[in-house]
Design a protein around this motif. Structure first.
Motif, mmCIF file in Angstrom:
data_model
loop_
_atom_site.group_PDB
_atom_site.id
_atom_site.type_symbol
_atom_site.label_atom_id
_atom_site.label_comp_id
_atom_site.label_asym_id
_atom_site.label_seq_id
_atom_site.Cartn_x
_atom_site.Cartn_y
_atom_site.Cartn_z
ATOM 1 N N PRO A 38 0.800 -1.219 0.000
ATOM 2 C CA PRO A 38 0.000 0.000 0.000
ATOM 3 C C PRO A 38 0.839 1.278 0.000
ATOM 4 N N LEU A 39 1.950 1.276 0.757
ATOM 5 C CA LEU A 39 2.800 2.472 0.782
ATOM 6 C C LEU A 39 3.395 2.760 -0.595
ATOM 7 N N ASN A 40 3.775 1.719 -1.308
ATOM 8 C CA ASN A 40 4.344 1.921 -2.637
ATOM 9 C C ASN A 40 3.302 2.385 -3.647
ATOM 10 N N THR A 59 -7.668 -1.481 6.566
ATOM 11 C CA THR A 59 -6.843 -2.174 7.563
ATOM 12 C C THR A 59 -7.653 -3.342 8.141
ATOM 13 N N SER A 60 -7.834 -3.390 9.429
ATOM 14 C CA SER A 60 -8.613 -4.464 10.048
ATOM 15 C C SER A 60 -8.844 -4.140 11.513
ATOM 16 N N ILE A 61 -9.977 -4.560 12.039
ATOM 17 C CA ILE A 61 -10.199 -4.439 13.480
ATOM 18 C C ILE A 61 -9.140 -5.250 14.229
ATOM 19 N N ALA A 62 -8.620 -6.300 13.585
ATOM 20 C CA ALA A 62 -7.541 -7.096 14.196
ATOM 21 C C ALA A 62 -6.276 -6.270 14.388
ATOM 22 N N GLY A 63 -6.162 -5.158 13.659
ATOM 23 C CA GLY A 63 -4.989 -4.297 13.795
ATOM 24 C C GLY A 63 -4.996 -3.440 15.039
ATOM 25 N N GLY A 96 -3.472 -7.339 19.556
ATOM 26 C CA GLY A 96 -2.676 -8.510 19.207
ATOM 27 C C GLY A 96 -3.483 -9.766 19.450
ATOM 28 N N LEU A 97 -3.927 -10.433 18.383
ATOM 29 C CA LEU A 97 -4.767 -11.620 18.525
ATOM 30 C C LEU A 97 -3.927 -12.892 18.493
ATOM 31 N N PRO A 98 -4.219 -13.854 19.366
ATOM 32 C CA PRO A 98 -3.434 -15.091 19.391
ATOM 33 C C PRO A 98 -3.523 -15.834 18.068
ATOM 34 N N TYR A 99 -2.389 -16.285 17.586
ATOM 35 C CA TYR A 99 -2.237 -17.028 16.340
ATOM 36 C C TYR A 99 -2.609 -16.197 15.104
ATOM 37 N N ARG A 100 -2.830 -14.916 15.315
ATOM 38 C CA ARG A 100 -3.029 -13.994 14.197
ATOM 39 C C ARG A 100 -2.211 -12.721 14.448
ATOM 40 N N GLY A 101 -1.198 -12.843 15.297
ATOM 41 C CA GLY A 101 -0.430 -11.683 15.723
ATOM 42 C C GLY A 101 0.305 -10.991 14.595
ATOM 43 N N LEU A 102 0.795 -11.760 13.622
ATOM 44 C CA LEU A 102 1.542 -11.147 12.518
ATOM 45 C C LEU A 102 0.603 -10.401 11.577
ATOM 46 N N TYR A 103 -0.592 -10.919 11.388
ATOM 47 C CA TYR A 103 -1.602 -10.196 10.598
ATOM 48 C C TYR A 103 -1.983 -8.908 11.329
ATOM 49 N N SER A 104 -2.232 -9.010 12.638
ATOM 50 C CA SER A 104 -2.543 -7.832 13.442
ATOM 51 C C SER A 104 -1.438 -6.786 13.314
ATOM 52 N N ALA A 105 -0.181 -7.236 13.369
ATOM 53 C CA ALA A 105 0.955 -6.323 13.315
ATOM 54 C C ALA A 105 1.037 -5.604 11.967
ATOM 55 N N SER A 106 0.804 -6.330 10.866
ATOM 56 C CA SER A 106 0.898 -5.715 9.536
ATOM 57 C C SER A 106 -0.197 -4.673 9.339
ATOM 58 N N LYS A 107 -1.393 -4.947 9.854
ATOM 59 C CA LYS A 107 -2.501 -3.997 9.712
ATOM 60 C C LYS A 107 -2.341 -2.821 10.682
ATOM 61 N N ALA A 108 -1.798 -3.084 11.865
ATOM 62 C CA ALA A 108 -1.537 -2.000 12.815
ATOM 63 C C ALA A 108 -0.492 -1.040 12.252
ATOM 64 N N ALA A 109 0.510 -1.583 11.581
ATOM 65 C CA ALA A 109 1.544 -0.744 10.972
ATOM 66 C C ALA A 109 0.929 0.202 9.942
ATOM 67 N N LEU A 110 0.015 -0.313 9.124
ATOM 68 C CA LEU A 110 -0.638 0.539 8.120
ATOM 69 C C LEU A 110 -1.544 1.565 8.783
ATOM 70 N N GLU A 111 -2.196 1.165 9.859
ATOM 71 C CA GLU A 111 -3.074 2.081 10.602
ATOM 72 C C GLU A 111 -2.283 3.269 11.150
ATOM 73 N N MET A 112 -1.180 2.993 11.830
ATOM 74 C CA MET A 112 -0.376 4.061 12.438
ATOM 75 C C MET A 112 0.300 4.935 11.383
ATOM 76 N N THR A 113 0.780 4.310 10.311
ATOM 77 C CA THR A 113 1.431 5.084 9.253
ATOM 78 C C THR A 113 0.447 6.040 8.596
ATOM 79 N N THR A 134 -8.340 5.527 7.238
ATOM 80 C CA THR A 134 -8.361 4.059 7.276
ATOM 81 C C THR A 134 -9.788 3.576 7.505
ATOM 82 N N ILE A 135 -10.050 2.393 6.982
ATOM 83 C CA ILE A 135 -11.317 1.705 7.248
ATOM 84 C C ILE A 135 -10.955 0.313 7.749
#
Length: 269
Positions: free
Chosen positions: A106-108, A129-133, A136-153, A170-171
């Motif tokens: 998305p940044l590119n 993004t995602s509400i998961a962002g 930090g959700l168990p066993y979905r933490g990396l997905y949460s992290a990638s969406k949180a990064a886009l949210e904050m950026t 963001t939505i």
């Protein structure tokens, strides 16, 4: 003049629903897919080739739209991938793929579109993004992290581009009935894994949430409403009352209380 809309990941699910709905409302819509020629002809808008993990592909897709329309009024960064599994056992290459698609991609795309929006002195970028962002959700933490990064950026980015007449927001969707579960990377449930039982149960629960999710048309209608808004908010959430309440509870509850609530929800010890 009809506004020109570009939607990444427009071949299915939320992206396709948004594209069809905006086309019905009179927008000139271009969707993207890595392999548009393999798709059925059941969209009301044109699909062009774009792989958000490949800068050359991004440049070529933007060039095509500009050559045809001379402008891009709305960019909707919807392309994304899911990833599940114990963080300890997730291969580095799969983590990189998830961040390349959900964050760097998305940044590119934004970087390629902004010069044209600056020349127009107007434009709207919507990052899905995602509400998961928001947690930090168990066993979905990396997905949460990638969406949180886009949210904050996005929060920072929107302040930087306001001076050029460009809006950004963001939505964050909750669970919607799409094919994301089929397309995401699942860490295998290894027989000798210390996470085997808890991961298996959580994965089954996550898949059930998606299969019983809401109609993507709800997201499409929210996107239309935001486009028609003169001054969009920083962030929007679209999902069930429980999912939206979970964000509020994270803000007000003690962190360990919230953690216990999540663990109870996922039936983790």
């Amino acid at each position: 003049m009809s506004k020109v809309v570009l939607i990444t990941g427009g071949s299915s699910g939320i992206g396709k629903s948004i594209g069809n709905y905006l086309s019905e409302k009179g927008f000139k819509v271009y969707g993207t897919s890595r392999n548009p020629d393999r798709l059925n002809e059941n969209s009301s808008f044109q699909l062009i080739q774009l792989d958000v993990t490949q800068p050359a592909s991004i440049k070529e897709a933007i060039k095509q739209v500009i050559e045809k329309e001379s402008r891009i009024d709305v960019l909707i960064n919807n392309a994304g991938v899911g990833i599940t599994g114990p963080i300890e056992e997730t291969p580095d290459i799969e983590i990189k793929k998830a961040f390349d698609t959900n964050f760097h991609g998305p940044l590119n795309v934004i970087k390629e579109v902004l010069p044209f929006m600056r020349d127009q002195k107007s434009g709207l970028v919507l990052n899905i993004t995602s509400i998961a962002g928001y947690m930090g959700l168990p066993y979905r933490g990396l997905y949460s992290a990638s969406k949180a990064a886009l949210e904050m950026t996005t929060e920072a980015y929107r302040m930087e581009v306001k001076q050029f007449g460009i809006e950004m927001a963001t939505i964050a969707p909750g669970d919607f009935a799409t094919n994301i579960a089929a397309g995401r990377y699942h860490c295998p449930e290894l027989e000798n894994s210390p996470y085997k039982d808890s991961y298996g149960k959580t994965l089954q629960m996550m898949n059930e949430h998606v299969s019983h999710g809401e109609d993507p048309i709800k997201m499409a209608k929210e996107v239309f409403r935001i486009i028609e808004t003169a001054k969009p908010k920083v962030a929007y959430k679209v999902g069930s009352l429980l999912q939206k309440c979970s964000i509020f509870l994270k803000r007000v509850l003690p962190s360990k209380t919230y953690e216990k609530m999540l663990m109870n929800h996922y039936k983790l010890k």
